[in-house]
Each structure stands twice: as structure tokens, then as C-alpha cells.
Motif scaffolding. Structure first.
Motif, PDB file in Angstrom:
ATOM      1  N   THR A   1       0.858  -1.186   0.000  1.00 14.69           N
ATOM      2  CA  THR A   1       0.000   0.000   0.000  1.00 14.69           C
ATOM      3  C   THR A   1       0.895   1.238   0.000  1.00 14.69           C
ATOM      4  OG1 THR A   1      -0.181   0.291   2.405  1.00 14.69           O
ATOM      5  CG2 THR A   1      -1.764  -1.209   1.344  1.00 14.69           C
ATOM      6  N   MET A   2       0.363   2.304  -0.542  1.00 15.15           N
ATOM      7  CA  MET A   2       1.129   3.550  -0.544  1.00 15.15           C
ATOM      8  C   MET A   2       1.474   3.957   0.884  1.00 15.15           C
ATOM      9  SD  MET A   2       2.599   6.036  -2.112  1.00 15.15           S
ATOM     10  CE  MET A   2       1.996   6.139  -3.795  1.00 15.15           C
ATOM     11  N   GLY A   3       0.516   3.803   1.794  1.00 10.57           N
ATOM     12  CA  GLY A   3       0.752   4.187   3.179  1.00 10.57           C
ATOM     13  C   GLY A   3       1.848   3.382   3.837  1.00 10.57           C
ATOM     14  N   LYS A   4       1.880   2.076   3.595  1.00  9.51           N
ATOM     15  CA  LYS A   4       2.921   1.243   4.198  1.00  9.51           C
ATOM     16  C   LYS A   4       4.298   1.655   3.688  1.00  9.51           C
ATOM     17  CE  LYS A   4       5.763  -2.488   4.014  1.00  9.51           C
ATOM     18  NZ  LYS A   4       6.792  -2.822   2.996  1.00  9.51           N
ATOM     19  N   GLU A   5       4.425   1.970   2.418  1.00  7.99           N
ATOM     20  CA  GLU A   5       5.734   2.369   1.878  1.00  7.99           C
ATOM     21  C   GLU A   5       6.173   3.711   2.458  1.00  7.99           C
ATOM     22  OE1 GLU A   5       7.541   0.128   0.220  1.00  7.99           O
ATOM     23  OE2 GLU A   5       5.757  -1.052   0.708  1.00  7.99           O
ATOM     24  N   LEU A   6       5.247   4.627   2.631  1.00 12.85           N
ATOM     25  CA  LEU A   6       5.582   5.904   3.273  1.00 12.85           C
ATOM     26  C   LEU A   6       5.895   5.690   4.750  1.00 12.85           C
ATOM     27  CD1 LEU A   6       2.964   8.327   1.662  1.00 12.85           C
ATOM     28  CD2 LEU A   6       5.353   7.953   0.990  1.00 12.85           C
ATOM     29  N   ALA A   7       5.235   4.699   5.363  1.00 15.37           N
ATOM     30  CA  ALA A   7       5.504   4.402   6.772  1.00 15.37           C
ATOM     31  C   ALA A   7       6.920   3.868   6.969  1.00 15.37           C
ATOM     32  CB  ALA A   7       4.481   3.401   7.304  1.00 15.37           C
ATOM     33  N   VAL A   8       7.399   3.083   6.011  1.00 12.08           N
ATOM     34  CA  VAL A   8       8.777   2.576   6.098  1.00 12.08           C
ATOM     35  C   VAL A   8       9.760   3.737   6.161  1.00 12.08           C
ATOM     36  CG1 VAL A   8      10.591   1.331   4.851  1.00 12.08           C
ATOM     37  CG2 VAL A   8       8.290   0.369   4.972  1.00 12.08           C
ATOM     38  N   LEU A   9       9.582   4.696   5.280  1.00 11.63           N
ATOM     39  CA  LEU A   9      10.475   5.857   5.263  1.00 11.63           C
ATOM     40  C   LEU A   9      10.298   6.701   6.525  1.00 11.63           C
ATOM     41  CD1 LEU A   9       9.931   6.599   1.513  1.00 11.63           C
ATOM     42  CD2 LEU A   9      12.190   6.219   2.525  1.00 11.63           C
ATOM     43  N   THR A  10       9.059   6.839   6.973  1.00  8.68           N
ATOM     44  CA  THR A  10       8.811   7.596   8.208  1.00  8.68           C
ATOM     45  C   THR A  10       9.521   6.950   9.385  1.00  8.68           C
ATOM     46  OG1 THR A  10       6.619   8.216   7.374  1.00  8.68           O
ATOM     47  CG2 THR A  10       7.019   8.519   9.731  1.00  8.68           C
ATOM     48  N   HIS A  11       9.415   5.636   9.497  1.00 11.67           N
ATOM     49  CA  HIS A  11      10.038   4.902  10.599  1.00 11.67           C
ATOM     50  C   HIS A  11      11.555   5.060  10.577  1.00 11.67           C
ATOM     51  CE1 HIS A  11      10.494   1.868  13.666  1.00 11.67           C
ATOM     52  NE2 HIS A  11      11.229   1.111  12.878  1.00 11.67           N
ATOM     53  N   ARG A  12      12.133   4.998   9.402  1.00 14.33           N
ATOM     54  CA  ARG A  12      13.585   5.181   9.275  1.00 14.33           C
ATOM     55  C   ARG A  12      13.997   6.572   9.732  1.00 14.33           C
ATOM     56  NH1 ARG A  12      15.180   3.965   3.279  1.00 14.33           N
ATOM     57  NH2 ARG A  12      17.293   4.171   4.157  1.00 14.33           N
ATOM     58  N   LEU A  13      13.246   7.563   9.316  1.00 12.75           N
ATOM     59  CA  LEU A  13      13.567   8.939   9.701  1.00 12.75           C
ATOM     60  C   LEU A  13      13.357   9.160  11.194  1.00 12.75           C
ATOM     61  CD1 LEU A  13      11.943  10.756   6.657  1.00 12.75           C
ATOM     62  CD2 LEU A  13      14.394  10.636   7.157  1.00 12.75           C
ATOM     63  N   GLN A  14      12.312   8.540  11.761  1.00 15.35           N
ATOM     64  CA  GLN A  14      12.068   8.673  13.197  1.00 15.35           C
ATOM     65  C   GLN A  14      13.250   8.148  14.010  1.00 15.35           C
ATOM     66  OE1 GLN A  14       8.330   6.573  13.669  1.00 15.35           O
ATOM     67  NE2 GLN A  14       7.139   8.465  13.747  1.00 15.35           N
ATOM     68  N   ARG A  15      13.817   7.027  13.582  1.00 13.48           N
ATOM     69  CA  ARG A  15      14.961   6.452  14.301  1.00 13.48           C
ATOM     70  C   ARG A  15      16.151   7.412  14.306  1.00 13.48           C
ATOM     71  NH1 ARG A  15      17.711   2.595  12.751  1.00 13.48           N
ATOM     72  NH2 ARG A  15      18.278   1.823  14.796  1.00 13.48           N
ATOM     73  N   GLN A  16      16.394   8.056  13.183  1.00 12.89           N
ATOM     74  CA  GLN A  16      17.512   8.996  13.124  1.00 12.89           C
ATOM     75  C   GLN A  16      17.230  10.242  13.961  1.00 12.89           C
ATOM     76  OE1 GLN A  16      20.203   7.663  11.961  1.00 12.89           O
ATOM     77  NE2 GLN A  16      18.862   5.952  11.382  1.00 12.89           N
ATOM     78  N   LEU A  17      15.981  10.685  13.984  1.00 17.34           N
ATOM     79  CA  LEU A  17      15.630  11.822  14.831  1.00 17.34           C
ATOM     80  C   LEU A  17      15.914  11.513  16.298  1.00 17.34           C
ATOM     81  CD1 LEU A  17      12.241  13.237  13.479  1.00 17.34           C
ATOM     82  CD2 LEU A  17      14.487  14.291  13.335  1.00 17.34           C
ATOM     83  N   GLU A  18      15.596  10.296  16.722  1.00 15.25           N
ATOM     84  CA  GLU A  18      15.830   9.922  18.113  1.00 15.25           C
ATOM     85  C   GLU A  18      17.319   9.928  18.440  1.00 15.25           C
ATOM     86  OE1 GLU A  18      13.724   9.251  20.879  1.00 15.25           O
ATOM     87  OE2 GLU A  18      12.585  10.470  19.472  1.00 15.25           O
ATOM     88  N   ARG A  19      18.140   9.490  17.501  1.00 15.84           N
ATOM     89  CA  ARG A  19      19.590   9.524  17.720  1.00 15.84           C
ATOM     90  C   ARG A  19      20.074  10.962  17.886  1.00 15.84           C
ATOM     91  NH1 ARG A  19      22.595   4.890  16.412  1.00 15.84           N
ATOM     92  NH2 ARG A  19      24.386   6.228  15.952  1.00 15.84           N
ATOM     93  N   VAL A  20      19.581  11.846  17.039  1.00 15.74           N
ATOM     94  CA  VAL A  20      19.995  13.248  17.128  1.00 15.74           C
ATOM     95  C   VAL A  20      19.456  13.876  18.413  1.00 15.74           C
ATOM     96  CG1 VAL A  20      19.814  15.519  16.051  1.00 15.74           C
ATOM     97  CG2 VAL A  20      20.163  13.490  14.622  1.00 15.74           C
ATOM     98  N   ARG A  21      18.232  13.543  18.770  1.00 17.64           N
ATOM     99  CA  ARG A  21      17.625  14.129  19.967  1.00 17.64           C
ATOM    100  C   ARG A  21      18.407  13.767  21.222  1.00 17.64           C
ATOM    101  NH1 ARG A  21      13.384  13.356  23.786  1.00 17.64           N
ATOM    102  NH2 ARG A  21      12.992  11.213  23.148  1.00 17.64           N
TER     103      ARG A  21
END
Length: 485
Positions: free
Chosen positions: A191-211
């Protein structure tokens, strides 16, 4: 007779009027990076140096570290805070004048502060300014504070905003089926949403590292040994004094350094920001491809031009611009992290000019974030195109059919589906005919006959629920310096 060049070209005249810059960050892209000026410009660096000098003076007098140096009165503490708070354009100009004489930027700040104390009740503590400090004692703390604020107050909110925006799209389109493409070829639908969720999840992990990044600091003298400190006041617990001061600034104390704080924390931080940039770059290339396939349509504004010669076109310029700026940002971030971890013996100055480009690196990242945000805001999913793509790809159900055949012990399932589907299109009736001829149990046969490319998305919809809820950076410790301790 040769023509004489004009005394002032139009470009030079414009430059004199302040309309020409070498960097697009100071010109075309200025609105996107405005927030960084408060933290990573040259005036911001000198202001922070002044604040560190004031804070060190206050720290030494408050703790009564130096024999014979009195405790300051409340109004004197207030006056010192006022000196730092009054940093303005006139102060910037004054510092430039002093630096022309000192040819040393930190010494210019020290002299400016001492000059502010002359003729006041604080004149007797003027020599406590910059006490036992090397310039890097001031610089490393100033940069740590500036980078900390730039990341927490400017970059993280911008990056977090894009991630929240993307997460919202993932939830909105979570159930919209889409033909996947592995190696560019039709593959098991998603689904389009699942593919966007994959990218969102990846970006969230990097945000947590920076935070959760560490911002280290030191104030231990010319080679990190507290030699001058001990020579002047041998009985003081200088490590405790230093730790208390650095941690009071909202930083992590580094007990082992040379003349400089080694900058390893900066390399770690910039690596994490660069990794976020690379995932964001991946988002841009995927969305660009979805646009080219017609999966996304771009919403245009009245009067906008897509192409100067082809009026039908709407170019995906936001994502292309973001890609380029992410690449520029990462080129600088990679250079920063590689250069800053090395210092010859106890000190060299390669870090000095390098650190002046931190704002440029983050600036290009902010331009990219701004473009991605605007680009995502202008997208709509074209479900008709997605559905037509799926309807023309019944062969992707071959995976499901051969997997059910395996479960029920039918011979050569993979090979039989390969003969049916490889290199050729299969429509719904052909797939149904194949399934009916397999001799599967009735329940399994009916389940496969009911399956369509649009419905073959597994748990894609539910997987979107793994996304983290709304994310916001915290601002713990950001006001420690204003407390003056």
C-alpha cells in the motif's frame, strides 16, 4: 582605441548595496535558513563567547574559588548579565575594531568584557575574566552551546515537522493498494501508506539519535592539565569546579582532552544528521519516481510555471531541489566529521575554519527540508492510476498461488507458476483457469479465486500502526546558561 571598463560594474554596485552574495543561503534561500543566524553566524559565535566569559567569571566568584576575590553583589551579577544581553550591532563593530589590533578573535572578546568593567564597581575583578583559560576553553563551550541550540531549536523542529507530515500521509494512504516494484519490476503489491511508513520509521529512528546526542565541553587549560589553575590555586578542586561549570551550561563534561575538546561528539552528531539526510534523499527519489509513474499528481498554484516551453508539464522541482541540497549538506557534514576528529598532537587550527561551516551544512539541510515539506503538501494520490497498474499485473499473484500449492503438497509449484507468468502478462481469467485446474481443496481454491492484485497486500495496512506517535524535541537544559551558573 580600447574601451575603458566602467569604474563600477552593475554587480559590484549591487554588492555595495547588499544585494549580491556568494552563497545562495544568504540570498535566494535566506528565508529557509533564517533561524540559524541566531546560532551559527559569526556574531552569534562572538556573543556566545562573551556569555561564556561572563558565566566563568560568575562561577569563580560565586564558588569563591580564588583567594582574595570577593563574592559579587546581586546588582553586579545583574550588570554582568546585562553586558552579555546588550550584545548588538555596535558590539559587533567594536569587536571587529579590537580584533584588528589583537589579530585574535577570542582575545578581542576578553578585552571587550574587561573594558566594560572599567570604571565600575567590578573593575577589581577584571583580571578574573578569562582566568586560567586558553581560547579553546571558551571556544569549545561556545560552539557546543551554539550547535546544541541550532539543532534543538531549528533543525530538529524542521526535521520533525517533515517526519510528522510524512507520517500523516502514511496513515491517510495506509489502505490504498499499490503495485510494488523490486528491481523496477512488478512485485507483490503493497500500500502507498505502508511504503511511506517505512520511510517515516527510518527517519524517526535517526531523529531519536539526534535528539539524544551528547554535547561535550571542557575548561582545563592550555593542554588539558589544569597546570595554570593549580599553579595559581593549588588547593582548589579544579576538576570539580570545571565539571560543575560545564554541566551548569547544559553540556556533558569531558575530563580528558588536549588543548581542544576532541570534537568526537560533533562527528557523531553530524554522522547522524547526514544519515537522516540520506534517508530523506531516498524519500525524494522514491516520490519523484511515483510522480513519474503517475501515482502522485502535483497540485499547482495559480500562475505557477512547470516548464518554460512545455505548458503541460509540472516538474517535481521540490524533490529535485531537496536532493541537491541534501547532497551539498552531506558533503560538508562528511567533511566536518572527518576533519574534526583529528588534531596534530595537542593542537592545530584545522578545526577553526572547519567549524565555521557548520551553519552552511545545516543550512543546506534546512533548505532541503523546506522543499520536501512544500513538495509533500502538493501531492495527491491518483487511485485510478494505481488501480490500473494493479489490474494489468495479475501475474504477481503467482507468489500466492505457488505458496498455497506448497502448503498442500502439489508438485513443482514454483516451476509451474514460472511457466505461466515469467515474461508475460496474465489476466484475471487466465489466473482463475490455472487455479481451477490445480485440484486444491475447495476452501483453498475459493480463497485464491477471490484474490485480486488489489487485495493481495497482506498486513500492509496494519503495519502502519508501528509508527511512533507525534514527535516533538525536548528543550531540557537550554536555559541553563541564562541562569548564569
Amino acid at each position: 582605441m580600447s574601451e575603458q571598463p566602467p569604474s563600477r560594474t552593475a554587480v559590484r554596485l549591487a554588492a555595495e548595496l547588499g544585494d549580491v552574495t556568494l552563497s545562495p543561503l544568504d540570498g535566494r534561500y535566506r528565508p529557509a535558513v533564517e533561524g540559524l543566524l541566531e546560532h551559527l553566524s559569526e556574531p552569534a559565535l562572538n556573543r556566545e563567547r562573551l556569555r561564556i566569559e561572563v558565566a566563568w567569571l560568575l562561577h569563580l566568584t560565586k564558588r569563591q574559588v580564588l583567594p582574595g576575590v570577593r563574592r559579587l553583589r546581586d546588582e553586579e551579577v545583574h550588570r554582568l548579565h546585562g553586558i552579555a544581553a546588550a550584545f548588538d550591532a555596535d558590539t559587533v563593530a567594536e569587536l571587529k575594531d579590537i580584533e584588528r589590533v589583537t589579530v585574535h578573535d577570542v582575545k578581542a572578546v576578553e578585552y571587550l568584557l574587561k573594558d566594560r568593567l572599567r570604571g565600575s564597581s567590578l573593575e577589581d575583578v577584571a583580571e578574573v575574566v578569562h582566568f586560567a583559560c586558553t581560547s579553546e576553553d571558551v571556544n569549545n563551550l561556545a560552539y557546543a552551546r551554539l550547535v546544541q541550540r541550532a539543532v534543538r531549536e531549528v533543525w530538529l523542529p524542521a526535521a520533525g515537522g517533515v517526519v510528522e507530515q510524512l507520517g500523516g500521509m502514511a496513515r491517510q494512504y495506509r489502505a490504498v493498494p499499490m503495485l510494488a516494484r523490486t528491481h523496477g519490476q512488478p512485485a507483490t503489491p503493497t500500500t502507498m501508506g505502508k511504503e511511506l511508513a517505512v520511510l517515516t520509521h527510518r527517519l524517526q529512528r535517526q531523529l531519536e539519535r539526534v535528539r539524544h546526542a551528547d554535547y561535550l565541553g571542557k575548561i582545563n587549560g592550555a593542554t588539558g592539565t589544569y597546570a595554570a589553575h593549580v599553579a595559581a590555586v593549588p588547593d582548589a578542586d579544579w576538576e570539580d569546579v570545571a565539571r560543575d561549570f560545564v554541566e551548569g551550561l547544559g553540556l556533558t563534561w569531558n575530563p580528558l582532552t588536549t588543548q581542544i575538546e576532541p570534537h568526537d561528539w560533533q562527528a557523531e552528531l553530524y554522522a547522524d544528521v547526514a544519515r537522516f539526510n540520506r534517508v530523506l534523499h531516498n524519500l525524494c527519489t522514491d516520490v519523484w519516481t511515483y510522480i513519474s509513474q503517475g501515482y502522485f499528481t502535483q497540485v499547482t498554484t495559480a500562475g505557477s510555471i512547470g516548464s518554460s516551453t512545455m505548458p503541460h508539464k509540472v516538474n517535481p522541482i521540490r524533490f529535485e531541489n531537496a536532493e541537491a541540497n541534501l547532497e551539498l549538506s552531506n558533503a560538508l557534514l562528511d567533511s566536518l566529521q572527518q576533519t574534526l576528529v583529528t588534531s596534530r598532537l595537542q593542537r592545530d587550527l584545522t578545526d577553526s575554519t572547519t567549524q565555521r561551516n557548520i551553519g552552511v551544512a545545516l543550512g543546506h539541510a534546512l533548505v532541503a527540508l523546506d522543499n520536501v515539506a512544500r513538495g509533500l503538501a502538493g501531492l495527491d494520490v491518483d487511485t485510478a492510476v494505481l488501480d490500473a497498474d494493479l489490474e494489468g499485473s495479475w501475474e504477481v499473484l503467482g507468489e500466492a498461488v505457488q505458496t498455497v500449492m506448497r502448503l498442500h503438497g502439489l508438485p513443482n509449484p514454483y516451476e509451474r507458476l514460472k511457466d505461466l507468468t515469467r515474461g508475460q502478462r496474465v489476466d484475471g481469467p487466465a489466473m482463475a483457469e490455472f487455479v481451477r485446474g490445480l485440484g486444491l481443496p475447495a476452501e483453498a481454491e475459493q480463497r485464491l479465486l477471490a484474490l485480486t492484485p488489489q487485495g493481495y497486500t497482506g498486513l500492509a495496512d496494519a503495519l502502519v500502526d508501528h509508527l511512533e506517535p507525534s514527535w516533538h524535541p525536548d528543550d531540557d537544559g537550554l536555559d541553563a546558561l541564562e541562569a548564569g551558573d
